[in-house]
Motif scaffolding. Structure first.
Motif, short mmCIF file in Angstrom:
data_model
loop_
_atom_site.label_atom_id
_atom_site.label_comp_id
_atom_site.label_asym_id
_atom_site.label_seq_id
_atom_site.Cartn_x
_atom_site.Cartn_y
_atom_site.Cartn_z
N SER A 42 21.64 -54.65 -25.53
CA SER A 42 21.03 -54.01 -26.71
C SER A 42 22.06 -53.19 -27.49
O SER A 42 21.87 -52.95 -28.68
CB SER A 42 19.86 -53.13 -26.29
OG SER A 42 20.27 -52.16 -25.35
N SER A 43 23.16 -52.80 -26.85
CA SER A 43 24.23 -52.06 -27.52
C SER A 43 25.56 -52.43 -26.87
O SER A 43 25.64 -52.52 -25.64
CB SER A 43 23.99 -50.55 -27.38
OG SER A 43 25.14 -49.84 -27.77
N PRO A 44 26.62 -52.63 -27.66
CA PRO A 44 27.92 -52.96 -27.06
C PRO A 44 28.44 -51.89 -26.10
O PRO A 44 29.26 -52.17 -25.24
CB PRO A 44 28.84 -53.10 -28.27
CG PRO A 44 27.97 -53.38 -29.42
CD PRO A 44 26.67 -52.68 -29.12
N THR A 45 27.95 -50.66 -26.25
CA THR A 45 28.42 -49.58 -25.38
C THR A 45 27.92 -49.72 -23.95
O THR A 45 28.45 -49.08 -23.04
CB THR A 45 27.99 -48.21 -25.93
OG1 THR A 45 26.56 -48.16 -25.99
CG2 THR A 45 28.58 -47.95 -27.31
N GLU A 46 26.90 -50.57 -23.71
CA GLU A 46 26.34 -50.77 -22.36
C GLU A 46 27.20 -51.67 -21.48
O GLU A 46 26.99 -51.74 -20.28
CB GLU A 46 24.95 -51.39 -22.45
CG GLU A 46 23.92 -50.52 -23.08
CD GLU A 46 22.58 -51.24 -23.18
OE1 GLU A 46 21.58 -50.53 -23.28
OE2 GLU A 46 22.53 -52.48 -23.16
N GLY A 47 28.13 -52.41 -22.09
CA GLY A 47 28.99 -53.30 -21.32
C GLY A 47 28.29 -54.56 -20.82
O GLY A 47 28.81 -55.27 -19.97
N LYS A 48 27.12 -54.86 -21.35
CA LYS A 48 26.37 -56.05 -20.89
C LYS A 48 26.70 -57.26 -21.76
O LYS A 48 26.73 -57.17 -22.97
CB LYS A 48 24.87 -55.79 -20.92
CG LYS A 48 24.41 -54.80 -19.87
CD LYS A 48 22.91 -54.76 -19.77
CE LYS A 48 22.43 -53.74 -18.79
NZ LYS A 48 22.84 -53.97 -17.44
N ILE A 49 26.94 -58.39 -21.08
CA ILE A 49 27.23 -59.66 -21.73
C ILE A 49 26.28 -60.71 -21.16
O ILE A 49 26.14 -60.80 -19.95
CB ILE A 49 28.68 -60.10 -21.45
CG1 ILE A 49 29.68 -59.10 -22.03
CG2 ILE A 49 28.93 -61.50 -21.97
CD1 ILE A 49 31.11 -59.36 -21.61
N THR A 50 25.65 -61.47 -22.05
CA THR A 50 24.81 -62.58 -21.60
C THR A 50 25.42 -63.88 -22.11
O THR A 50 25.74 -63.99 -23.29
CB THR A 50 23.37 -62.44 -22.13
OG1 THR A 50 22.80 -61.24 -21.62
CG2 THR A 50 22.51 -63.62 -21.71
N ILE A 51 25.60 -64.83 -21.18
CA ILE A 51 26.05 -66.17 -21.56
C ILE A 51 24.85 -67.10 -21.42
O ILE A 51 24.00 -66.88 -20.55
CB ILE A 51 27.24 -66.66 -20.71
CG1 ILE A 51 26.88 -66.79 -19.24
CG2 ILE A 51 28.43 -65.73 -20.90
CD1 ILE A 51 27.94 -67.46 -18.37
N SER A 52 24.79 -68.12 -22.28
CA SER A 52 23.62 -69.00 -22.22
C SER A 52 23.96 -70.40 -22.72
O SER A 52 24.92 -70.61 -23.46
CB SER A 52 22.48 -68.42 -23.06
OG SER A 52 22.86 -68.32 -24.41
N LEU A 53 23.13 -71.34 -22.29
CA LEU A 53 23.15 -72.73 -22.77
C LEU A 53 21.71 -73.11 -23.06
O LEU A 53 20.81 -72.80 -22.26
CB LEU A 53 23.71 -73.69 -21.72
CG LEU A 53 25.17 -73.54 -21.31
CD1 LEU A 53 25.48 -74.41 -20.10
CD2 LEU A 53 26.08 -73.89 -22.47
N ASP A 54 21.47 -73.79 -24.17
CA ASP A 54 20.13 -74.30 -24.41
C ASP A 54 19.98 -75.64 -23.67
O ASP A 54 20.96 -76.17 -23.14
CB ASP A 54 19.81 -74.43 -25.90
CG ASP A 54 20.73 -75.38 -26.65
OD1 ASP A 54 21.34 -76.27 -26.01
OD2 ASP A 54 20.84 -75.24 -27.87
N ASN A 55 18.77 -76.16 -23.61
CA ASN A 55 18.55 -77.37 -22.82
C ASN A 55 19.31 -78.58 -23.37
O ASN A 55 19.76 -79.43 -22.61
CB ASN A 55 17.06 -77.68 -22.66
CG ASN A 55 16.32 -77.81 -23.96
OD1 ASN A 55 16.88 -77.62 -25.04
ND2 ASN A 55 15.05 -78.10 -23.88
N ALA A 56 19.50 -78.67 -24.69
CA ALA A 56 20.25 -79.80 -25.25
C ALA A 56 21.72 -79.73 -24.84
O ALA A 56 22.32 -80.75 -24.48
CB ALA A 56 20.12 -79.81 -26.77
N THR A 57 22.29 -78.54 -24.87
CA THR A 57 23.70 -78.40 -24.52
C THR A 57 23.93 -78.62 -23.03
O THR A 57 24.86 -79.33 -22.64
CB THR A 57 24.22 -77.01 -24.94
OG1 THR A 57 23.96 -76.81 -26.34
CG2 THR A 57 25.71 -76.88 -24.69
N SER A 58 23.08 -78.06 -22.18
CA SER A 58 23.27 -78.28 -20.74
C SER A 58 23.01 -79.74 -20.38
O SER A 58 23.52 -80.24 -19.39
CB SER A 58 22.38 -77.35 -19.91
OG SER A 58 21.02 -77.74 -19.98
#
Length: 111
Positions: free
Chosen positions: A58-74
Motif C-alpha cells: 500500500s506504500s513503498p515505505t512498507e518494503g512490500k513487493i508482490t510479483i504476479s502472473l495472470d493465467n494467460a502468462t503462466s
C-alpha cells in the motif's frame, strides 16, 4: 549481504502471486520510495526470461513487493524448473540490488 532464496511453485495456466517484505540491514522494512522493481523467470540464470507483474504494497515505505502472473502468462510457460530473480533499482543512483532469488517450479495443468 546474502540474497534470500525463496523457492516458489506456479500452477501452469492459473493466476500466481507472492508477496515479500524486503528489509534493510537494520531489520526494518526497506523504504522503496524512488525505486523501481523488476522480476523475471527464466530457464536458467542469464536467460532473457519472462517478466512478472510487480507492485508495491500500500506504500513503498512498507518494503512490500508482490510479483504476479495472470493465467494467460503462466499458461505459456512450459512445465519444469526455472530460476527467478527480483531486482530493485534506485531511480536516483541507478544502483541495482537483487533482493529475492530462487527456483520456480512450474507444474503442468491438464486443459
Amino acid at each position: 549481504m546474502a540474497v534470500p532464496v525463496v523457492n516458489i511453485q506456479i500452477e501452469q495456466g492459473t493466476e500466481f502471486s507472492a508477496t515479500y517484505t524486503v528489509t534493510a540491514a537494520t531489520g526494518s522494512p526497506l523504504d522503496l520510495t524512488n525505486h523501481s522493481i523488476s522480476a523475471k523467470v527464466g530457464k536458467y540464470e542469464g536467460s532473457q526470461g519472462l517478466g512478472f507483474g510487480v507492485t508495491f504494497g500500500s506504500s513503498p515505505t512498507e518494503g512490500k513487493i508482490t510479483i504476479s502472473l495472470d493465467n494467460a502468462t503462466s499458461g505459456i510457460i512450459t512445465a519444469g524448473r526455472y530460476h527467478y530473480d527480483v531486482v530493485v533499482t534506485n531511480d536516483i543512483t541507478s544502483k541495482k540490488s537483487k533482493v529475492i532469488t530462487g527456483q520456480a517450479h512450474v507444474n503442468g495443468t491438464i486443459s
